[in-house]
Motif scaffolding. Sequence first.
Motif, PDB file in Angstrom:
ATOM      1  N   HIS A  35      -3.293 -33.391  21.164  1.00  0.00           N
ATOM      2  CA  HIS A  35      -2.459 -33.041  22.435  1.00  0.00           C
ATOM      3  C   HIS A  35      -2.309 -34.433  23.083  1.00  0.00           C
ATOM      4  CE1 HIS A  35      -4.068 -28.651  21.857  1.00  0.00           C
ATOM      5  NE2 HIS A  35      -3.403 -28.843  20.719  1.00  0.00           N
ATOM      6  N   LEU A  36      -3.409 -34.899  23.543  1.00  0.00           N
ATOM      7  CA  LEU A  36      -3.311 -36.180  24.409  1.00  0.00           C
ATOM      8  C   LEU A  36      -2.394 -37.193  23.811  1.00  0.00           C
ATOM      9  CD1 LEU A  36      -6.567 -36.480  26.185  1.00  0.00           C
ATOM     10  CD2 LEU A  36      -4.415 -36.055  27.423  1.00  0.00           C
ATOM     11  N   PRO A  37      -2.683 -37.519  22.589  1.00  0.00           N
ATOM     12  CA  PRO A  37      -1.934 -38.647  22.145  1.00  0.00           C
ATOM     13  C   PRO A  37      -0.320 -38.288  21.909  1.00  0.00           C
ATOM     14  CG  PRO A  37      -4.020 -38.327  20.811  1.00  0.00           C
ATOM     15  CD  PRO A  37      -3.798 -37.209  21.751  1.00  0.00           C
ATOM     16  N   ILE A  82       3.850 -39.139  29.159  1.00  0.00           N
ATOM     17  CA  ILE A  82       2.922 -38.710  30.239  1.00  0.00           C
ATOM     18  C   ILE A  82       1.447 -39.727  30.022  1.00  0.00           C
ATOM     19  CG2 ILE A  82       1.536 -36.955  31.511  1.00  0.00           C
ATOM     20  CD1 ILE A  82       3.527 -35.021  30.664  1.00  0.00           C
ATOM     21  N   THR A  83       1.875 -40.671  30.743  1.00  0.00           N
ATOM     22  CA  THR A  83       0.565 -41.696  30.415  1.00  0.00           C
ATOM     23  C   THR A  83      -0.194 -42.106  31.225  1.00  0.00           C
ATOM     24  OG1 THR A  83       2.109 -43.516  31.483  1.00  0.00           O
ATOM     25  CG2 THR A  83       2.502 -43.029  28.899  1.00  0.00           C
ATOM     26  N   SER A  84      -0.700 -41.058  32.371  1.00  0.00           N
ATOM     27  CA  SER A  84      -1.818 -40.979  33.111  1.00  0.00           C
ATOM     28  C   SER A  84      -2.491 -39.540  33.420  1.00  0.00           C
ATOM     29  CB  SER A  84      -1.303 -41.719  34.245  1.00  0.00           C
ATOM     30  OG  SER A  84      -0.149 -40.866  34.882  1.00  0.00           O
ATOM     31  N   PHE A  85      -3.789 -39.614  33.352  1.00  0.00           N
ATOM     32  CA  PHE A  85      -4.201 -38.275  33.712  1.00  0.00           C
ATOM     33  C   PHE A  85      -5.394 -38.148  34.675  1.00  0.00           C
ATOM     34  CE2 PHE A  85      -5.919 -39.258  29.689  1.00  0.00           C
ATOM     35  CZ  PHE A  85      -5.125 -39.730  28.771  1.00  0.00           C
ATOM     36  N   ASP A 123      -7.592 -45.288  26.222  1.00  0.00           N
ATOM     37  CA  ASP A 123      -7.539 -46.593  26.166  1.00  0.00           C
ATOM     38  C   ASP A 123      -6.692 -46.791  24.586  1.00  0.00           C
ATOM     39  OD1 ASP A 123      -8.909 -49.339  26.892  1.00  0.00           O
ATOM     40  OD2 ASP A 123      -9.318 -49.002  24.612  1.00  0.00           O
ATOM     41  N   ARG A 124      -7.177 -46.333  23.651  1.00  0.00           N
ATOM     42  CA  ARG A 124      -6.444 -46.376  22.414  1.00  0.00           C
ATOM     43  C   ARG A 124      -4.996 -45.803  22.558  1.00  0.00           C
ATOM     44  NH1 ARG A 124      -8.949 -42.164  18.654  1.00  0.00           N
ATOM     45  NH2 ARG A 124      -7.323 -41.033  19.572  1.00  0.00           N
ATOM     46  N   GLU A 125      -4.674 -44.858  23.401  1.00  0.00           N
ATOM     47  CA  GLU A 125      -3.463 -44.559  23.196  1.00  0.00           C
ATOM     48  C   GLU A 125      -2.395 -45.118  24.119  1.00  0.00           C
ATOM     49  OE1 GLU A 125      -2.314 -42.510  20.591  1.00  0.00           O
ATOM     50  OE2 GLU A 125      -4.488 -42.148  19.948  1.00  0.00           O
ATOM     51  N   GLY A 126      -3.077 -46.004  25.222  1.00  0.00           N
ATOM     52  CA  GLY A 126      -2.188 -46.734  25.922  1.00  0.00           C
ATOM     53  C   GLY A 126      -1.850 -45.644  27.201  1.00  0.00           C
ATOM     54  N   VAL A 129       4.014 -47.477  29.001  1.00  0.00           N
ATOM     55  CA  VAL A 129       2.385 -47.914  28.983  1.00  0.00           C
ATOM     56  C   VAL A 129       2.081 -48.202  30.432  1.00  0.00           C
ATOM     57  CG1 VAL A 129       0.568 -49.098  28.095  1.00  0.00           C
ATOM     58  CG2 VAL A 129       2.360 -48.284  26.493  1.00  0.00           C
ATOM     59  N   PRO A 130       1.112 -47.845  31.257  1.00  0.00           N
ATOM     60  CA  PRO A 130       0.610 -48.384  32.467  1.00  0.00           C
ATOM     61  C   PRO A 130       0.426 -50.134  32.592  1.00  0.00           C
ATOM     62  CG  PRO A 130      -0.271 -46.351  32.160  1.00  0.00           C
ATOM     63  CD  PRO A 130       0.216 -46.704  30.714  1.00  0.00           C
ATOM     64  N   GLU A 131       0.817 -50.726  33.436  1.00  0.00           N
ATOM     65  CA  GLU A 131       0.514 -52.314  33.624  1.00  0.00           C
ATOM     66  C   GLU A 131      -1.066 -52.627  33.093  1.00  0.00           C
ATOM     67  OE1 GLU A 131       3.360 -54.951  35.549  1.00  0.00           O
ATOM     68  OE2 GLU A 131       1.518 -55.451  36.211  1.00  0.00           O
ATOM     69  N   PRO A 132      -1.836 -51.991  33.932  1.00  0.00           N
ATOM     70  CA  PRO A 132      -3.158 -52.177  33.675  1.00  0.00           C
ATOM     71  C   PRO A 132      -3.831 -52.127  32.280  1.00  0.00           C
ATOM     72  CG  PRO A 132      -2.907 -50.768  35.697  1.00  0.00           C
ATOM     73  CD  PRO A 132      -1.754 -50.878  35.095  1.00  0.00           C
TER      74      PRO A 132
END
Length: 494
Positions: free
Chosen positions: A140-142, A149-152, A176-179, A462-465
């Motif tokens: 689900h997350l990937p 939806i790139t932050s949780f 980390d793996r999925e961005g 993908v978040p810049e960090p």
Amino acid sequence: MSEFDLTVRNGRIATASETYEADIGIRDGRIVALQQGLAPAAHDIDAAGRWVLPGGIDSHCHVEQLSGMGVMCADDFYSATVSAAFGGTTTIIPFAAQHRGQLLPDVVADYARRAAEKAVVDYAFHLILTDPTEPALTDHLPTLIRDGITSFKVFMTYKALKLGDDQILDVLAVADREGALVMVHAENNEIIDWLVRHLQAQGYTAPKYHAVAHAPLAEAEATNRAITLARLLDTPMLIVHVSQAEAIATIGTAQRLGAHIHAETCPQYLFLKADDLDLPGVEGAKFCCSPPPRDAASQQAVWQGLLDGTLKLFSSDHAPYRYDDSGKLPNGEKTTFKQIANGLPGLEVRMPLLFSEGVQTGRLTINEFVALTATNHARMYGLLPRKGTIAIGSDADIAIWNAEREVLISHSMLHDNVGYTPYEGRRIKGWPEVVISRGRIVVQDQTLQVGRGSGQYLRCGVPEPVLKARALRPPDNFVRTLFEHSQASQKDAQ
Ligand code: URP
Ligand code: ZN
Ligand code: ZN
């Protein structure tokens, strides 16, 4: 006929890095010209004597969300986005909040439907993740990350929401793996529970004891522990709603060590104090949020963190509960501090408060103000350059500020559904008078100009960090490889 749908002329533009005078030409919702001497379009705004700033991004707000205790927020996607717009914010990033047992795709579909019907400005979503099951982590997350939806957010406290350290490590590794970026509510649950138990045993139940139970050390310890987990995997993390000196010092130290740690704070930690909870009866409930407002030294540390760049985001953490038995006071006057729904409203006043107390006092430059309220949020959550700046090609999300306008804050002038503001009676200077979202005038002449459902959903990149961490990191991190291999063998075994 003009080549533009709308022009904004004669104003002074500020972005996170520049201040200059130019006119803005807008077509099809985007900024297509930035130069002096543009001819007016049929729709033209004269911004002479005004600041022309990027519309704000509020990347921490709770809208139409059930709390861990099962209390519904007072604001739905209509009232929240209207309120945001009147305060100069043109993008919100609320949470699609999972409660244990719920499937993430169902949760997101439900929030997406409700927001699409009602929002008047653009919105993206973070997840709140409370149930990191195997299907959630591997499937689900990937999928949701690939859908934008790139932050949780994960919680270290609240019985119904909290994850253990091992679960947080799992979530960090998948993110980390999925961005994606993991946001952490860092408070030590056991310390808080222990204090609550002993306060209650002694009959200390008034709202002011909420601030005693949520001790500064509970935040400091959990912040350090969360950072340790992120460092183990050499992965980025965002600590949300930071309120006190020791947590800020720990974050700063980690940043200087090269860890990819980021941090956010909120108006309540600059402008409210624990003393505000000490009011007659249960009135202090209006100021109960977690972490709670602290003391003058903490406020000073938060200002310092904003000035030296340790804290990069200024969000509202708008968590609106009415001051009645539908919200903060389930047992009326008998409500104990432990029963009070946690959270404060702040979407509409977030930017005006910081403009007045930061820019007008000379603490912050106008560019720092823009960075803290808009551009850094777009960077953090993969929305730059579409959102958070004034540039050719960016969405025309613009707030035109009258720096001279004096405002006496009172709930009657605000547009949320909460029924009170913790900032009642404050005098501030500066207010956004015209607010534009994707070239549509949303607020003008103190009137809403757009309809329900006219806001658009934003897929975050993908978040810049995350991009930075990937670029800087040595390829051979044994701990992460270990996780990948063990996840692969678990999948094979299924
Ligand atoms: O007290 C707060 N901040 N309530 C909202 C939920 C959260 O933890 O951000
Ligand atoms: Zn939180
Ligand atoms: Zn929150």
